[in-house]
Scaffold this active site. Structure first.
Site, mmCIF file in Angstrom:
data_model
loop_
_atom_site.group_PDB
_atom_site.id
_atom_site.type_symbol
_atom_site.label_atom_id
_atom_site.label_comp_id
_atom_site.label_asym_id
_atom_site.label_seq_id
_atom_site.Cartn_x
_atom_site.Cartn_y
_atom_site.Cartn_z
ATOM 1 N N THR A 1 114.247 168.952 82.729
ATOM 2 C CA THR A 1 113.544 167.866 83.432
ATOM 3 C C THR A 1 112.337 168.366 84.224
ATOM 4 O OG1 THR A 1 115.598 166.623 83.472
ATOM 5 C CG2 THR A 1 113.852 165.858 84.934
ATOM 6 N N ASP B 1 124.362 164.309 85.652
ATOM 7 C CA ASP B 1 124.573 164.576 84.227
ATOM 8 C C ASP B 1 125.486 165.773 83.992
ATOM 9 O OD1 ASP B 1 123.559 164.386 81.296
ATOM 10 O OD2 ASP B 1 123.126 166.456 81.846
ATOM 11 N N LYS B 2 125.192 166.880 84.654
ATOM 12 C CA LYS B 2 125.937 168.106 84.363
ATOM 13 C C LYS B 2 127.422 167.945 84.718
ATOM 14 C CE LYS B 2 121.762 170.831 85.170
ATOM 15 N NZ LYS B 2 121.313 170.858 83.767
ATOM 16 N N ASP C 1 119.544 162.304 86.550
ATOM 17 C CA ASP C 1 119.831 162.723 85.178
ATOM 18 C C ASP C 1 121.162 162.123 84.720
ATOM 19 O OD1 ASP C 1 120.256 164.412 82.783
ATOM 20 O OD2 ASP C 1 118.535 165.500 83.586
ATOM 21 N N HIS D 1 129.109 165.857 82.060
ATOM 22 C CA HIS D 1 129.393 166.686 80.879
ATOM 23 C C HIS D 1 130.744 167.397 81.005
ATOM 24 C CE1 HIS D 1 125.949 166.415 78.273
ATOM 25 N NE2 HIS D 1 125.101 166.692 79.237
ATOM 26 N N SER E 1 117.728 165.383 77.867
ATOM 27 C CA SER E 1 116.857 165.399 79.049
ATOM 28 C C SER E 1 115.480 165.940 78.723
ATOM 29 C CB SER E 1 117.481 166.246 80.156
ATOM 30 O OG SER E 1 118.677 165.673 80.576
ATOM 31 N N ASP F 1 114.870 174.250 84.030
ATOM 32 C CA ASP F 1 115.667 173.320 83.224
ATOM 33 C C ASP F 1 114.767 172.201 82.677
ATOM 34 O OD1 ASP F 1 118.199 172.782 82.165
ATOM 35 O OD2 ASP F 1 118.700 171.362 83.754
ATOM 36 N N ASP G 1 117.160 159.392 82.799
ATOM 37 C CA ASP G 1 116.575 159.814 81.527
ATOM 38 C C ASP G 1 117.358 159.304 80.322
ATOM 39 O OD1 ASP G 1 118.629 161.474 82.346
ATOM 40 O OD2 ASP G 1 117.572 163.349 81.932
ATOM 41 N N HIS G 2 118.670 159.192 80.470
ATOM 42 C CA HIS G 2 119.527 158.764 79.350
ATOM 43 C C HIS G 2 120.901 158.424 79.904
ATOM 44 C CE1 HIS G 2 121.541 162.561 79.846
ATOM 45 N NE2 HIS G 2 120.383 163.184 79.788
ATOM 46 N N HIS H 1 125.891 162.804 75.744
ATOM 47 C CA HIS H 1 125.091 161.703 76.281
ATOM 48 C C HIS H 1 125.391 160.428 75.497
ATOM 49 C CE1 HIS H 1 121.859 164.907 77.457
ATOM 50 N NE2 HIS H 1 122.924 164.960 78.223
ATOM 51 N N GLU I 1 114.443 165.458 90.960
ATOM 52 C CA GLU I 1 115.542 165.245 90.010
ATOM 53 C C GLU I 1 116.913 165.490 90.642
ATOM 54 O OE1 GLU I 1 116.366 168.216 87.108
ATOM 55 O OE2 GLU I 1 117.342 166.824 85.732
ATOM 56 N N ARG J 1 113.745 173.550 75.034
ATOM 57 C CA ARG J 1 114.140 173.722 76.437
ATOM 58 C C ARG J 1 114.758 175.085 76.704
ATOM 59 N NH1 ARG J 1 118.604 169.283 77.526
ATOM 60 N NH2 ARG J 1 118.941 170.536 79.386
#
Lengths: 492, 492
Positions: A162, A354-355, A57, A358, A108, A160, A396-397, A455, A349, A173
């Site tokens: 994904t 990602d988290k 992610d 962030h 996501s 979550d 994913d991004h 993102h 995943e 989501r």
């Protein structure tokens, strides 16, 4: 250490592919899968048709380079980077307010939905169409219908975005449990409210309930707090969603020891495996020394920039007792492949790359990318014995982190220009494992809290290995990844 | 417009490669090369062995995605992205103060040096070794020795780091002319001063002088201001470096009309082509409407973020009369291939992708990437007729631009968090050619002027086409690119 000249490099280049495959076979073979591989699989069944989709992610090229530099230096390589096929992947996001137009930064939910369904949608949606809210059929559902076993593994809550997008259908989501669905959510528009998705309104119910009843053979991740909530409309708050899952034939494990127990026997005809290892997301593997994150750059009273001191990464003690992503992946592969003539679809995943980006935590991000790559290594080992396995590793991004110059560069520029120069945003100087310095900057959001970093819209990589990959273009998109997987499993 | 479902995508996927090649043949065939291709090349000579190296300066995956989205939308593709082989390229930079250690952010000098020589060095250096200052032999020099013709084409001054590194050797990129070499440069350390590189001190002289006497068959770009300076030690400021070049057999052209003149006859045995189309760098092709750049984000007195209004890109009128990069590339290919049994080495640089990112000019950057890709298209057309041509399209290092969310996303987050949220740094909202919105942020430097944005440390792509590319790993480094080119030309 960095070899200065090597006129044999061309020869090396041609050999690396072969070396990479060998390295993948012999390195890092965790216990769970090695048991599975050696003891339990009669050769006949290794002809099963399998797909393993690894989603890192927020794992764009920049985040990968950052982690690779930290862990292995400029000459290093992740296992995934040694896979034979690599394409660049375009990311599509429709506008919810006008699905004929696009946005250029995804989340996501919509990207996992596209990987899962082969269709485009808008931000926040879980396998439903933008604006129209029609359910979009997922590859996991199609695979189940054809008799494939299925699995979802994540370091996030299983509810979550994904993992959810592979087996649930909601307008947003946030529809993770009945409780979170019942009120109007002011952060999203009318068309993405969860209320209509409640069973009471003829909807499919919460993501947790949908997962609990989706007959998925292996579900490993976090989310106990959502599964411990009452089933929608249950009297006295019982049964819980967890009860519902157990009633649907799930065996439950809740820590590393239980997951790895020799005596754990999952017989797919009658039982399925549900592992819930944390209330929400799993603790990450690494943290910064003294819990340091990237720090907001400031200047002193002489308008000189104050640069943070360098730091390294260390293990996060809260990860103790929690299975690693490789551990979960190994157990999932064992359960999915055991006495299985047909094959399986498994999504794994690495959620917290990602988290952690962030929250501007470079060490968290690097540790999770390392853990993700170890899971990929395990998948590659599996594919050595089950050659009809397609492995796709992708993201994913994009995410916010950038490798930027060291303080000394900004200081020299400041001196030359007689004006403070420093990166805007949050900055960290890392001492890499080989003792060098690497600086990282996060600057997509001014806010010290809340949503934090955003993102980004870059293309992401896809690394692939397995049959049928001879003609993959260098540039694809996320729908193509879905179609490649469907094609391999002969779905549709 | 974005097709929602297409179950034929897998079939499409396998066909795209073939389509891409066809598209490259039939599209955008500029005049210079079409003359060359149709009229002047007897079939026998198309067996020559050629290398075309395209360097998009600062052209990482994120900058490519930004330009692709603007120009062609989320479903689009550049010509380079349709080439059959794509690898990810690691970028190495040694520390000048300790060449056993690395930095993780490069500049164009050290990376062009690595592409040119196959060896690593430190920032600022032009084909000389870190700290020791030993000359590093370039592929252009090796190719010349073996009888290949050679060419350097750039939208920058020919004395700028990228072209310089293929044919000059100095301790620093700033050693462009005698004048710039004569004083101590306080911005760089002792070991990278230009003074010892003066001919008076036994050095090779300025970059401009080295280029003027390097017997390069085609030199096209900017830099008239440097070539118009006196040769080191010349009395009365004469001869100039330009005189020196003419004495070395160069024919001189100075605008688009002269470059494209039918009567221009370059006979390689006796004459070489020197085009100098601007005092320093060539004007860029595109600019923002009303000359708009990305703007520093600020808040109003209520602490609300003030987001810039969207804008589009337009042609830069100052590019009138200046040849495009494709135009220069076409002429270069014509001169280099004319009656040439042996073959050639040509480097083509899109220099201002980087330069425009430095000054936070998204339209400048996008227009230059477009121009670069048009030059690549021409190279690919050439390779269709000269099949023993290896084309490698790559970047030297990453740049600062990131695609980030639109103002509406930050505004929603601000509302939800009751706190202003906006990207730090300089932000622009672009109206793409298909009428969508895309936001871009530059945030690697606080300074409103001076050095402006900084390079970043991400891996960069390499797109490849030609013979001998069957076994290229997905992850390579810049030394490997040099070795692939040398291998194709059978050098060393």
């Amino acid at each position: 250490m960095v070899g200065i000249t090597n006129y044999l490099r061309v020869a090396n280049l041609a050999c690396r592919k072969a070396f990479a495959v060998l390295a993948a076979i012999f390195l890092l073979l965790p216990t769970a899968f090695s048991h599975a591989a050696q003891d339990e699989h009669p050769p006949g069944i290794t002809s099963s048709t399998n797909v393993i989709l690894f989603i890192g992610d927020g794992m764009d090229e920049h985040q990968i380079t950052m982690a690779r530099n930290y862990l292995y230096g400029a000459d290093g390589a992740f296992a995934m980077e040694q896979m034979p096929v690599r394409s660049s992947v375009r990311v599509h996001t429709l506008r919810e307010d006008n699905p004929n137009q696009l946005r250029y930064v995804a989340d996501s939910a919509n990207t996992a939905s596209t990987l899962a369904t082969g269709l485009l949608t808008s931000k926040g949606r879980i396998a439903t169409s933008a604006a129209r809210d029609a359910d979009q059929k997922t590859i996991l559902e199609a695979a189940q219908k054809k008799g494939y076993r299925t699995g979802l593994v994540s370091t996030a809550s299983l509810t979550d975005a994904t993992p959810a997008a592979f087996a649930a259908h909601t307008s947003h989501r946030n529809c993770q449990s009945t409780k979170s669905m019942s009120a109007i959510n002011h952060a999203v528009g009318k068309t993405q409210q969860c209320v209509p998705d409640l069973k009471a309104h003829g909807g499919p119910g919460s993501i947790a309930e949908q997962l609990a009843t989706a007959n998925i053979d292996v579900l490993l991740g976090g989310g106990m707090a959502f599964f411990n909530q009452p089933v929608e409309g249950s009297a006295q708050d019982l049964p819980s969603i967890l009860d519902m899952a157990l009633n649907h034939g799930h065996l439950m494990v809740k820590n590393e020891a239980e997951l790895n127990a020799e005596k754990l026997q999952v017989a797919p005809a009658t039982s399925k495996l549900l592992g819930l290892f944390a209330p929400i997301h799993l603790p990450v593997e690494w943290q910064g020394e003294q819990l340091r994150l990237a720090e907001l750059m400031t200047t002193n009273k002489h308008s000189k920039a104050i640069f943070p001191t360098p730091f390294g990464c260390e293990k996060n003690p809260h990860h103790q007792g929690i299975p690693t992503l490789a551990n979960m992946t190994g157990r999932a592969l064992q359960v999915l492949s055991h006495n299985n003539n047909q094959g399986f679809f498994l999504m794994v995943e690495g959620a917290s790359i990602d988290k952690q980006a962030h929250i501007r935590n470079p060490c968290g991000q690097i540790g999770e990318l390392r853990a993700f790559d170890q899971a990929v290594t395990l998948g590659r080992q599996f594919a050595q014995q089950y050659p009809n396995t397609l492995i796709i590793v992708t993201a994913d991004h994009g995410q916010a982190g950038q490798i930027v110059p060291l303080p000394e560069t900004y200081q020299a520029a400041s001196k030359a220009m007689r004006m403070a120069q420093y990166p805007t945003g949050h900055y960290a100087v890392l001492k890499t494992l080989s003792g060098e310095l690497m600086a990282v900057n996060y600057s997509t959001n001014s806010s010290p809290q809340g949503l934090w970093e955003m993102h980004t819209g870059t293309n992401v990589p896809a690394y692939m290995e397995g049959p049928g990959l001879d003609e993959i273009p260098a540039l694809i998109d996320q729908r193509d990844i879905n179609q490649l997987m469907r094609h391999h499993l002969k779905l549709d």
